[in-house]
Design an enzyme around this catalytic site. Structure first.
Site, short mmCIF file in Angstrom:
data_model
loop_
_atom_site.label_atom_id
_atom_site.label_comp_id
_atom_site.label_asym_id
_atom_site.label_seq_id
_atom_site.Cartn_x
_atom_site.Cartn_y
_atom_site.Cartn_z
CD1 TRP A 1 -6.21 0.78 -0.06
CD2 TRP A 1 -8.08 2.02 0.02
NE1 TRP A 1 -5.98 1.84 0.78
CE2 TRP A 1 -7.11 2.62 0.85
CE3 TRP A 1 -9.34 2.61 -0.07
CZ2 TRP A 1 -7.35 3.79 1.58
CZ3 TRP A 1 -9.58 3.78 0.66
CH2 TRP A 1 -8.59 4.35 1.47
CB CYS B 1 -8.15 8.07 7.42
SG CYS B 1 -9.78 7.57 6.90
CE1 TYR C 1 -4.54 9.28 3.10
CE2 TYR C 1 -5.48 7.34 2.03
CZ TYR C 1 -5.43 8.22 3.10
OH TYR C 1 -6.28 8.04 4.16
NE ARG D 1 -10.83 12.25 7.29
CZ ARG D 1 -11.78 11.31 7.32
NH1 ARG D 1 -12.63 11.24 8.32
NH2 ARG D 1 -11.90 10.44 6.34
CD GLU E 1 -2.68 1.40 2.49
OE1 GLU E 1 -2.16 1.00 3.54
OE2 GLU E 1 -3.76 2.03 2.46
CG ASP F 1 -11.14 0.43 11.77
OD1 ASP F 1 -11.01 -0.18 12.85
OD2 ASP F 1 -11.67 -0.07 10.75
#
Ligand SMILES: Nc1nc(=O)c2c([nH]1)NC[C@@H]1CN(c3ccc(C(=O)N[C@@H](CCC(=O)O)C(=O)O)cc3)CN21
Ligand SMILES: O=c1ccn([C@H]2C[C@H](O)[C@@H](COP(=O)(O)O)O2)c(=O)[nH]1
Length: 324
Positions: A87, A196, A139, A224, A65, A227
């Site tokens: 994803w 995130c 991103y 922000r 990733e 999980d």
């Protein structure tokens, strides 16, 4: 045995979220227990690499990733080629909706079948992947090609690398990479998610490490939304790797990684899993080490296999469903 300090912090906050968090009806409909603003962790990378040992964290997936993001890639195809499926859900659901196909229940046989078919096409049909595999300006796009005022692409990571290499003092307190491009959030939300891990900042210390003879590099990340069970164990590893990679290509020694949070939450369907993980707190293993391929010299050139984890001992995996 060296104490896994990062992991103890992770478990400490997991317990705090369970004990003091507020029950919240979140966007996904699953429901969470949420603790806002308070959690922050600090990892000393000279001492340890923050890979949890209380469950298996699939670092292979984190590495691919990260490589995907560093390439500036935003299409699912690369991840699918690496057999990385973290994803899949978002572009898959977006594809079903845009084709007017009813979205089956997550995890059902029908869901699995549809997803298999979708992924096969992503892998074999480039036109299909271009159209239905792209997550939007997420991103990778923002890090490497944020669209500037005059429409020009801005490579934030390269700018940081250059500033660190030239020791550019004017950039000293401005070494920031942001993924939170307000004007692009709607596009990101179509087949991906608004970022995130939102923004990170480097600190080029003037202090020299006595063993390496190199100056320290620190990083602080603002996340922000977190999980705690599925995302955070990945994010800790990912950013510790990114800090180490940036230090590596700029001749520095990675030191502190500060990880600070807005909404830190545990999904209701992960609560049992987190409690099982907490029960392993007394039997943690010594944290592993990270080695970086010494031949890589530029932040753009990292592949998943340029990051090697050494001596990873861990408890068994704990399964949990991801909230879409
Ligand atoms: N609700 C939610 N949580 C997340 O952590 C998250 C999102 N959504 N959306 C975007 C990405 C995707 N991420 C994910 C998604 C799935 C796993 C996951 O299922 N991890 C499993 C292993 C999966 C496997 O082996 O394929 C784990 O046990 O860690 C982890 C991170 C992190 N992000
Ligand atoms: O790297 C990541 C990516 C995502 N997450 C989690 C945090 C939330 O649970 C969801 C995103 O939902 P929002 O409604 O957009 O906050 O994904 C993570 O922890 N780490």
């Amino acid at each position: 045995m060296k104490k896994p300090r990062a992991e103890l912090q992770y478990l400490h906050w997991a317990k705090k979220i369970l004990d003091e968090g507020e029950p919240t009806d979140d966007r996904t409909g699953v429901g969470t227990i949420d603790l806002f603003g308070e959690p922050q962790m600090r990892v000393d990378l000279r001492e340890e690499f923050p890979l949890l040992t209380s469950k298996l964290v699939a670092h292979r997936l984190v590495r691919s990733e990260l490589a995907w993001m560093l390439r500036g890639d935003t299409n699912l195809r690369y991840l699918a080629e690496q057999d990385n499926h973290i994803w899949d859900e978002w572009p898959f659901v977006s594809y079903l909706r845009s084709e007017g196909i009813e979205v089956p229940e997550q995890g059902s046989d029908e869901w699995k079948q549809e997803k298999d078919t979708y992924l096969k096409r992503i892998l074999t049909d480039k036109t299909f992947a271009d159209k239905y595999g792209d997550l939007g300006p997420v991103y990778g796009h923002q890090w490497r090609a944020w669209e500037g005022y005059h429409g020009q692409p801005i490579d934030q990571l390269r700018q940081v690398q250059e500033a660190l290499r030239t020791n550019d003092r004017s950039m000293g307190r401005r070494l920031i990479v942001s993924a939170w491009n307000v004007g692009n959030l709607e596009e990101m939300n179509k087949a991906g998610l608004p970022p995130c891990h939102t923004l990170f900042q480097f600190n080029a210390s003037n202090k020299t490490d006595p063993t390496t003879g190199k100056k320290y590099l620190d990083m602080k990340l603002y996340q922000r939304s977190a999980d705690w069970f599925l995302g955070v164990p990945f994010n800790m590893v990912q950013y510790a790797m990114l800090l180490s990679a940036m230090a590596h290509v700029t001749g520095r020694t990675p030191r502190y990684f500060y990880h600070t949070f807005g909404s830190a939450h545990i999904y209701k369907n992960h609560e049992e899993q987190v409690r099982a993980q907490l029960a392993r707190e007394g039997e943690l293993y010594e944290p592993p080490r990270l080695e970086i391929n010494p031949r890589v010299t530029d932040i753009s050139d990292f592949e998943a296999d340029d990051f090697t984890i050494i001596g990873y001992k861990h408890h068994p995996a704990i399964k949990g469903q991801v909230a879409i």
